[in-house]
Design an enzyme around this catalytic site. Structure first.
Site, short mmCIF file in Angstrom:
data_model
loop_
_atom_site.label_atom_id
_atom_site.label_comp_id
_atom_site.label_asym_id
_atom_site.label_seq_id
_atom_site.Cartn_x
_atom_site.Cartn_y
_atom_site.Cartn_z
N SER A 175 46.99 57.82 -19.09
CA SER A 175 45.61 58.02 -19.50
C SER A 175 44.76 58.45 -18.31
O SER A 175 45.01 59.48 -17.70
CB SER A 175 45.09 56.76 -20.19
OG SER A 175 43.85 56.99 -20.80
N MET A 176 43.75 57.66 -17.90
CA MET A 176 42.99 58.01 -16.70
C MET A 176 43.88 57.96 -15.47
O MET A 176 43.61 58.66 -14.48
CB MET A 176 41.78 57.09 -16.53
CG MET A 176 40.62 57.43 -17.44
SD MET A 176 39.12 56.60 -16.90
CE MET A 176 37.98 57.13 -18.17
N TRP A 200 44.14 61.78 -19.35
CA TRP A 200 42.73 61.98 -19.70
C TRP A 200 41.99 62.39 -18.45
O TRP A 200 42.08 61.73 -17.40
CB TRP A 200 42.14 60.70 -20.27
CG TRP A 200 40.73 60.84 -20.83
CD1 TRP A 200 40.39 60.97 -22.14
CD2 TRP A 200 39.50 60.83 -20.08
NE1 TRP A 200 39.02 61.06 -22.26
CE2 TRP A 200 38.45 60.98 -21.02
CE3 TRP A 200 39.19 60.72 -18.72
CZ2 TRP A 200 37.10 61.01 -20.64
CZ3 TRP A 200 37.86 60.76 -18.34
CH2 TRP A 200 36.83 60.91 -19.29
N ASP A 221 47.58 61.59 -30.51
CA ASP A 221 46.67 60.97 -29.55
C ASP A 221 45.23 61.25 -29.98
O ASP A 221 44.79 62.40 -29.99
CB ASP A 221 46.94 61.54 -28.16
CG ASP A 221 46.25 60.75 -27.06
OD1 ASP A 221 45.21 60.13 -27.33
OD2 ASP A 221 46.75 60.78 -25.92
N HIS A 253 48.22 57.58 -28.24
CA HIS A 253 47.82 57.59 -26.83
C HIS A 253 48.52 56.48 -26.04
O HIS A 253 48.77 56.64 -24.83
CB HIS A 253 46.30 57.39 -26.75
CG HIS A 253 45.75 57.41 -25.36
ND1 HIS A 253 45.71 58.56 -24.59
CD2 HIS A 253 45.21 56.43 -24.59
CE1 HIS A 253 45.16 58.29 -23.42
NE2 HIS A 253 44.86 57.00 -23.39
#
Length: 305
Positions: A175-176, A200, A221, A253
């Site tokens: 993700s991040m 992300w 996602d 996700h």
């Protein structure tokens, strides 16, 4: 399920370099049959970074690889630039040093969300630093810097520094943390491999990435949609860079937070191929996987140089 798609064949310069590798291995097998230096010795001399037995589909799909693994905790109070973490490492040093990998979690998550993957990768012959971030709300750019700080600690100050080859390093993240993986790749192009997992990032163009990068997206996602994150990220990386895009069929996700054979299999293969330059793993990446029900789409720059 979407059909597979692959990118056009790689440039001639890369194909010629690949041909050189094939020719070298062919010579090794010839020597074996003519009383010269054994092929295994020749291959080891050509690539001293191979670790573990010859890979098979069963080996890279297994829950554990061929190396026994131990771990050590790193307190956040003893480090700067990141939030501490857990280092997983092979217990044997008979094969020499190993490549190092740092993994960052996603937004609001801790290292526990990626522990399954960190330990699994270590069992295939890597020293893996599964980190906590300074705060759980740190943004991708910060997570990228923290990944690099963790790698620096791993090779310079950690209790297992003598097991790590500082010239063979990679980054991963969810993700991040995946967005941070891309940030780290731009900031340190000397890295050998990067794997953003359902990444992300508000930045969509990554033309500065030169690190061999496999992006793993998830078809369903709803947080970092592949149409606005993973696919634009992949498309923006130059065609001259080694890259691949794998989309998990029907996945969400949070697929990287649970044990996942497809994620592990292709992560191992990508890290082995580019951190260790171990061409034995090329077979799992090129040609592109076909008719795998767990993969909805796959793109690549095969053949790899």
């Amino acid at each position: 399920m979407q059909p597979y798609r692959t990118t056009p064949q790689a440039p001639a310069s890369r194909r010629s370099r690949r041909a050189t590798v094939v020719a070298t291995l062919t010579l090794a097998f010839t020597l074996l049959g003519t009383g010269g230096v054994p092929a295994s010795a020749t291959q080891a001399a050509a690539n001293p970074y191979e670790r573990g037995p010859n890979p098979t589909e069963a080996l890279i799909e297994a829950v554990r690889g061929p190396f026994a693994v131990a771990d050590t905790e790193v307190s956040s109070l003893l480090v700067t630039g990141f939030g501490g973490g857990t280092i997983y490492y092979p217990t044997t040093t008979s094969a020499g040093t190993f490549g190092g990998v740092a993994i960052a979690p996603g937004y609001t998550a801790s290292k526990s969300s990626m522990a399954w993957l960190a330990e699994r990768l270590a069992s295939h012959g890597f020293v893996v630093f599964n980190i906590d971030t300074i705060t759980r709300s740190d943004q991708p750019a910060s997570r990228g810097r923290q990944l690099l700080a963790a790698l620096d600690y791993l090779v310079q100050r950690s209790s297992v520094a003598n097991r790590v080859d500082g010239s063979r390093l990679g980054v991963m993240g969810h993700s991040m943390g995946g967005g941070g993986t891309l940030e780290a790749s731009v900031d340190r192009p000397q890295l050998q491999a990067a794997i953003p997992l359902t990444p992300w990032n508000l930045t969509k163009t990554w033309s500065g990435v030169r690190v061999p990068t496999m992006i793993i997206g998830a078809e369903n996602d709803s947080i970092a949609s592949v149409t606005t994150h993973s696919k634009p990220f992949y498309n923006s990386i130059p065609a001259s860079s080694e890259k691949a895009y794998l989309e998990l069929d029907g996945a969400s996700h949070f697929a990287p937070n649970l044990s996942n054979t497809t994620i592990a299999k292709y992560s191992v293969s990508w890290l082995k191929r580019f951190i260790d330059d171990d061409t034995r793993y090329e077979q799992f990446l090129c040609p592109a996987p076909q008719f795998d029900p767990d993969i909805s789409e796959y793109r690549d720059t095969c053949p790899h140089a």
